[in-house]
Design a protein around this motif. Structure first.
Motif, PDB file in Angstrom:
ATOM      1  N   SER A   1       0.743  -1.128   0.018  1.00 32.83           N
ATOM      2  CA  SER A   1      -0.078   0.171   0.056  1.00 32.83           C
ATOM      3  C   SER A   1       0.937   1.312   0.144  1.00 32.83           C
ATOM      4  O   SER A   1       0.564   2.131  -0.738  1.00 32.83           O
ATOM      5  CB  SER A   1      -0.923  -0.121   1.125  1.00 32.83           C
TER       6      SER A   1
ATOM      7  N   GLU B   1       2.390   1.761  -3.558  1.00 29.73           N
ATOM      8  CA  GLU B   1       1.549   2.667  -4.487  1.00 29.73           C
ATOM      9  C   GLU B   1       1.390   4.013  -4.239  1.00 29.73           C
ATOM     10  O   GLU B   1       1.215   5.025  -4.942  1.00 29.73           O
ATOM     11  CB  GLU B   1      -0.005   1.706  -4.274  1.00 29.73           C
ATOM     12  N   GLN B   2       1.286   4.436  -2.647  1.00 37.42           N
ATOM     13  CA  GLN B   2       1.133   5.872  -2.666  1.00 37.42           C
ATOM     14  C   GLN B   2       2.236   6.396  -2.854  1.00 37.42           C
ATOM     15  O   GLN B   2       2.164   7.688  -3.390  1.00 37.42           O
ATOM     16  CB  GLN B   2       0.889   6.062  -1.025  1.00 37.42           C
TER      17      GLN B   2
ATOM     18  N   TYR C   1       2.183   7.099  -6.853  1.00 37.63           N
ATOM     19  CA  TYR C   1       1.350   7.962  -7.477  1.00 37.63           C
ATOM     20  C   TYR C   1       1.219   9.068  -6.823  1.00 37.63           C
ATOM     21  O   TYR C   1       0.397  10.050  -7.177  1.00 37.63           O
ATOM     22  CB  TYR C   1       0.001   7.114  -7.829  1.00 37.63           C
TER      23      TYR C   1
ATOM     24  N   GLU D   1      -3.613  10.697  -3.370  1.00 32.36           N
ATOM     25  CA  GLU D   1      -4.650   9.682  -3.725  1.00 32.36           C
ATOM     26  C   GLU D   1      -5.404  10.543  -4.592  1.00 32.36           C
ATOM     27  O   GLU D   1      -5.993  11.655  -4.354  1.00 32.36           O
ATOM     28  CB  GLU D   1      -5.433   9.219  -2.585  1.00 32.36           C
TER      29      GLU D   1
ATOM     30  N   LEU E   1     -10.634  10.068  -2.285  1.00 29.85           N
ATOM     31  CA  LEU E   1     -10.767   9.826  -0.946  1.00 29.85           C
ATOM     32  C   LEU E   1     -12.201   9.757  -0.580  1.00 29.85           C
ATOM     33  O   LEU E   1     -13.080  10.631  -0.822  1.00 29.85           O
ATOM     34  CB  LEU E   1     -10.127  11.235  -0.201  1.00 29.85           C
TER      35      LEU E   1
ATOM     36  N   THR F   1      -7.376  15.860  -5.415  1.00 31.04           N
ATOM     37  CA  THR F   1      -8.148  14.848  -4.615  1.00 31.04           C
ATOM     38  C   THR F   1      -9.578  14.801  -4.718  1.00 31.04           C
ATOM     39  O   THR F   1     -10.206  15.870  -3.939  1.00 31.04           O
ATOM     40  CB  THR F   1      -7.602  14.416  -3.207  1.00 31.04           C
TER      41      THR F   1
ATOM     42  N   ASP G   1     -11.782   5.044   3.080  1.00 30.51           N
ATOM     43  CA  ASP G   1     -10.517   5.457   3.936  1.00 30.51           C
ATOM     44  C   ASP G   1     -10.698   5.793   5.257  1.00 30.51           C
ATOM     45  O   ASP G   1      -9.790   5.269   6.168  1.00 30.51           O
ATOM     46  CB  ASP G   1      -9.896   6.477   3.071  1.00 30.51           C
TER      47      ASP G   1
ATOM     48  N   GLY H   1      -3.336   7.443   2.265  1.00 25.92           N
ATOM     49  CA  GLY H   1      -2.549   8.523   1.438  1.00 25.92           C
ATOM     50  C   GLY H   1      -2.381   9.766   1.985  1.00 25.92           C
ATOM     51  O   GLY H   1      -2.861  10.126   3.207  1.00 25.92           O
TER      52      GLY H   1
END
Length: 292
Positions: free
Chosen positions: A80, A83-84, A87, A90, A93, A120, A142, A281
């Motif tokens: 996780s 990935e954050q 990219y 996020e 959200l 976001t 989230d 994120g």
């Protein structure tokens, strides 16, 4: 040892069957059996007792399983986080709140996201019957705001922060008091009146077993605002968040019931909840830190 073998071990320990585990994992039974054998060869001891109908962990296997679950959780957190980092902030959200909570608690967070994370997109979802907790557990949200009890931890791997008090009160419509010709003052009085009660919570808690409340007739609702409207219309008595009933009580439309030895006011807390298994994120983490 590799992660796929550890995940197979966790599934077999949960289901107690090689075939069920193979079906669940979309693998062959022989592949699952071979993975367990490799783990046992590597560990140097038996993980399962195979003498019964259902596979049972040995004492050593129970200790091994706990560590295996932690290794898998750490891998999920690392994935996780990767990935954050890859990219950045996020793109989406999702914030949830239980309808029993005041949605205005989200307003400072939304303002912060608009100012600092304009790319976001924010989704805000109201849920009933503690479905917000289920959404945190399954990863479809989230962060969530909901009334909190310690026993909720058995339904998911959660981390929480207390953010506001949460009061419940027992109330009845003033019109129903007039029909009853007095304010109910005993449990026996409540037995003679319908009760507006929430349906059982989505996370598996039977409210009847927990509350043990009196009433011969019940009207079950799955959303607190519907319960509130039915209360005001005089369809029965009920337990409702005090912030929702406050104005109606002040205006005289609802009357609080006081019965010695019975639930009058229940004080809990609203918690901000996140999954302990997923890394937030940047935008979600900023919200978490602001409440912390």
């Amino acid at each position: 040892m590799n992660l796929s073998h550890l995940k197979m071990l966790i599934t077999v320990a949960e289901l107690g069957s090689l075939q069920k585990s193979a079906d669940h994992l979309s693998r062959t039974q022989s592949a699952v059996s071979m993975a367990l054998k490799k783990l046992e060869d590597s560990a140097g001891f038996a993980l399962f007792n195979r003498s019964g109908y259902r596979l049972q962990l040995t004492e050593q296997g129970q200790h091994f399983l706990r560590q295996a679950e932690e290794v898998v959780r750490q891998q999920e957190r690392l994935q996780s986080l990767t990935e954050q980092l890859k990219y950045g902030a996020e793109p989406l959200l999702t914030l949830c709140y239980d309808h029993t909570c005041d949605s205005k608690l989200w307003l400072p967070s939304i303002e912060h996201i608009q100012q600092h994370y304009p790319a976001t997109e924010v989704h805000i979802d109201g849920e009933s019957q503690m479905r917000a907790l289920k959404r945190i557990d399954n990863g479809s949200a989230d962060l969530a705001l909901c009334p909190w009890l310690p026993l909720f931890r058995q339904y998911g791997d959660f981390e929480t922060l207390p953010v506001a008090p949460f009061e419940l009160t027992v109330a009845i419509a003033s019109s129903l008091v007039d029909d009853f010709e007095r304010i109910p003052s005993s449990r026996q009085d409540l037995l003679e009146l319908p009760m507006l009660v929430p349906q059982n919570l989505e996370i598996g808690i039977n409210l009847d077993a927990v509350l043990r409340l009196p009433s011969q007739q019940r009207i079950r609702v799955n959303e607190v605002n519907t319960q509130f409207e039915l209360l005001k219309a005089g369809f029965g008595w009920g337990i409702i968040p005090k912030h929702i009933a406050h104005n109606a009580i002040k205006q005289g439309k609802l009357v609080e019931i006081t019965i010695p030895g019975f639930i009058q006011q229940v004080s809990l807390e609203i918690h901000l909840v996140r999954s302990a298994n997923r890394t937030l994120g940047p935008a979600a983490n900023a919200i978490w830190e602001s409440f912390a």
